[in-house]
Design a protein around this motif. Structure first.
Motif, mmCIF file in Angstrom:
data_model
loop_
_atom_site.group_PDB
_atom_site.id
_atom_site.type_symbol
_atom_site.label_atom_id
_atom_site.label_comp_id
_atom_site.label_asym_id
_atom_site.label_seq_id
_atom_site.Cartn_x
_atom_site.Cartn_y
_atom_site.Cartn_z
ATOM 1 N N GLY A 52 -4.437 -8.109 -17.216
ATOM 2 C CA GLY A 52 -4.686 -6.739 -17.643
ATOM 3 C C GLY A 52 -6.113 -6.449 -18.061
ATOM 4 N N SER A 53 -6.854 -7.487 -18.441
ATOM 5 C CA SER A 53 -8.232 -7.293 -18.902
ATOM 6 C C SER A 53 -9.273 -7.590 -17.825
ATOM 7 N N LEU A 54 -8.849 -7.775 -16.589
ATOM 8 C CA LEU A 54 -9.791 -8.164 -15.528
ATOM 9 C C LEU A 54 -10.615 -7.009 -14.962
ATOM 10 N N GLY A 55 -10.237 -5.770 -15.233
ATOM 11 C CA GLY A 55 -10.985 -4.643 -14.664
ATOM 12 C C GLY A 55 -10.610 -4.427 -13.213
ATOM 13 N N ARG A 56 -11.599 -4.100 -12.399
ATOM 14 C CA ARG A 56 -11.351 -3.835 -10.974
ATOM 15 C C ARG A 56 -11.181 -5.164 -10.248
ATOM 16 N N VAL A 57 -10.059 -5.315 -9.536
ATOM 17 C CA VAL A 57 -9.742 -6.567 -8.858
ATOM 18 C C VAL A 57 -9.336 -6.325 -7.409
ATOM 19 N N ALA A 76 -6.908 -3.545 -12.540
ATOM 20 C CA ALA A 76 -5.835 -4.481 -12.885
ATOM 21 C C ALA A 76 -4.752 -3.816 -13.731
ATOM 22 N N ALA A 77 -5.138 -2.981 -14.666
ATOM 23 C CA ALA A 77 -4.152 -2.314 -15.522
ATOM 24 C C ALA A 77 -3.252 -1.391 -14.700
ATOM 25 N N LYS A 78 -3.800 -0.736 -13.684
ATOM 26 C CA LYS A 78 -3.006 0.146 -12.823
ATOM 27 C C LYS A 78 -2.084 -0.674 -11.924
ATOM 28 N N LEU A 79 -2.562 -1.838 -11.489
ATOM 29 C CA LEU A 79 -1.726 -2.747 -10.697
ATOM 30 C C LEU A 79 -0.504 -3.159 -11.517
ATOM 31 N N MET A 80 -0.735 -3.547 -12.750
ATOM 32 C CA MET A 80 0.371 -3.969 -13.612
ATOM 33 C C MET A 80 1.313 -2.796 -13.902
ATOM 34 N N PRO A 90 -2.293 -10.432 5.778
ATOM 35 C CA PRO A 90 -3.456 -11.313 5.619
ATOM 36 C C PRO A 90 -4.770 -10.720 6.118
ATOM 37 N N ASP A 91 -4.748 -9.500 6.685
ATOM 38 C CA ASP A 91 -5.975 -8.909 7.229
ATOM 39 C C ASP A 91 -6.518 -7.761 6.383
ATOM 40 N N SER A 92 -5.993 -7.630 5.164
ATOM 41 C CA SER A 92 -6.521 -6.598 4.271
ATOM 42 C C SER A 92 -6.156 -6.943 2.835
ATOM 43 N N SER A 93 -6.905 -6.377 1.910
ATOM 44 C CA SER A 93 -6.668 -6.567 0.485
ATOM 45 C C SER A 93 -6.713 -5.212 -0.201
ATOM 46 N N ILE A 94 -6.112 -5.159 -1.373
ATOM 47 C CA ILE A 94 -6.099 -3.944 -2.173
ATOM 48 C C ILE A 94 -7.126 -4.101 -3.293
ATOM 49 N N GLU A 95 -7.996 -3.109 -3.425
ATOM 50 C CA GLU A 95 -8.943 -3.046 -4.543
ATOM 51 C C GLU A 95 -8.376 -2.035 -5.529
ATOM 52 N N ILE A 96 -8.189 -2.468 -6.783
ATOM 53 C CA ILE A 96 -7.469 -1.643 -7.749
ATOM 54 C C ILE A 96 -7.834 -2.068 -9.166
ATOM 55 N N PRO A 113 0.821 -1.228 0.000
ATOM 56 C CA PRO A 113 0.000 0.000 0.000
ATOM 57 C C PRO A 113 0.853 1.276 0.000
ATOM 58 N N GLU A 114 1.961 1.240 0.739
ATOM 59 C CA GLU A 114 2.837 2.409 0.794
ATOM 60 C C GLU A 114 3.525 2.641 -0.557
ATOM 61 N N VAL A 115 3.892 1.555 -1.230
ATOM 62 C CA VAL A 115 4.509 1.677 -2.551
ATOM 63 C C VAL A 115 3.505 2.298 -3.528
ATOM 64 N N LEU A 116 2.271 1.777 -3.531
ATOM 65 C CA LEU A 116 1.246 2.306 -4.434
ATOM 66 C C LEU A 116 0.960 3.781 -4.144
ATOM 67 N N ALA A 117 0.863 4.122 -2.854
ATOM 68 C CA ALA A 117 0.595 5.515 -2.476
ATOM 69 C C ALA A 117 1.730 6.426 -2.939
ATOM 70 N N ALA A 118 2.972 5.980 -2.771
ATOM 71 C CA ALA A 118 4.125 6.785 -3.192
ATOM 72 C C ALA A 118 4.133 6.995 -4.706
ATOM 73 N N LEU A 119 3.610 6.028 -5.455
ATOM 74 C CA LEU A 119 3.544 6.139 -6.907
ATOM 75 C C LEU A 119 2.332 6.945 -7.371
ATOM 76 N N GLY A 120 1.428 7.260 -6.446
ATOM 77 C CA GLY A 120 0.222 8.005 -6.801
ATOM 78 C C GLY A 120 -0.828 7.153 -7.496
ATOM 79 N N VAL A 121 -0.766 5.835 -7.300
ATOM 80 C CA VAL A 121 -1.715 4.921 -7.939
ATOM 81 C C VAL A 121 -2.994 4.863 -7.094
ATOM 82 N N PRO A 122 -4.159 5.096 -7.700
ATOM 83 C CA PRO A 122 -5.398 5.023 -6.931
ATOM 84 C C PRO A 122 -5.756 3.572 -6.585
ATOM 85 N N PHE A 123 -6.076 3.349 -5.318
ATOM 86 C CA PHE A 123 -6.495 2.025 -4.839
ATOM 87 C C PHE A 123 -7.292 2.217 -3.561
ATOM 88 N N ARG A 124 -7.941 1.163 -3.139
ATOM 89 C CA ARG A 124 -8.698 1.182 -1.886
ATOM 90 C C ARG A 124 -8.232 0.012 -1.042
#
Length: 165
Positions: A121-126, A141-145, A133-139, A10-21
């Motif tokens: 890449g074609s999965l959409g929101r994943v 798929a293309a932004k994750l990649m 193990p107590d949390s997941s990232i909603e993002i 989550p910290e890596v994604l936030a530092a990159l400015g990638v939107p996720f939940r």
């Protein structure tokens, strides 16, 4: 003196400015338990399997949650022999800022080798692991990649027969 704790996905994604939940849920390990806790179908998840190569490099395979990994295809994509793949243990995951049950293809460890299945890449929101193990990232798929610019993409998954390729 203890070494600093590696930063997690989550910290890596936030530092990159990638939107996720970040979605918290009970401490669960299996993909089915995560889906039940979040109320999402397995087909809307990306599972990440972690291996260690003979050189102690972490190799992460990211594929749809309902697919099976083709180990030989993963080894081929990573340029190693199938016999050089060993499951990553908790200690090796911790060095990359992750825990068992929360493996994510995003890592602050620049030496990590990541291979995405070509279908991700074609999965959409994943939903994928968050490093814990107590949390997941909603993002998306293309932004994750895109958050893993050095990642490779290859056909490493066997999708269930009723799934379009």
């Amino acid at each position: 003196m203890n070494a600093p704790t590696p930063i997690g996905p989550p910290e890596v994604l936030a530092a990159l400015g990638v939107p996720f939940r970040l979605r918290e849920h009970p401490d669960v390990v299996s993909p089915v338990e995560v889906c039940t806790a979040l109320g999402v179908p397995l087909e809307r998840t990306v599972k990440t399997l972690a291996f260690v190569t003979s050189e102690d490099r972490l190799l992460l395979a990211a594929l749809p949650g309902h697919a099976r990994l083709r180990y030989s295809a993963l080894a081929r994509a990573a340029g190693i022999r199938r016999g050089d793949l060993s499951p990553a243990d908790a200690g090796r995951l911790a060095r990359a800022g992750m825990q068992p049950g929360g493996v994510c293809p995003v890592s602050a460890d620049r030496a990590v080798v990541v291979v995405f299945d070509e279908s991700v890449g074609s999965l959409g929101r994943v939903h994928c692991g968050s490093g814990r193990p107590d949390s997941s990232i909603e993002i998306e798929a293309a932004k994750l990649m895109a958050a893993v610019p050095a990642a490779m993409t290859a056909s490493i998954a066997d999708l269930p027969a009723d799934e379009p390729a």
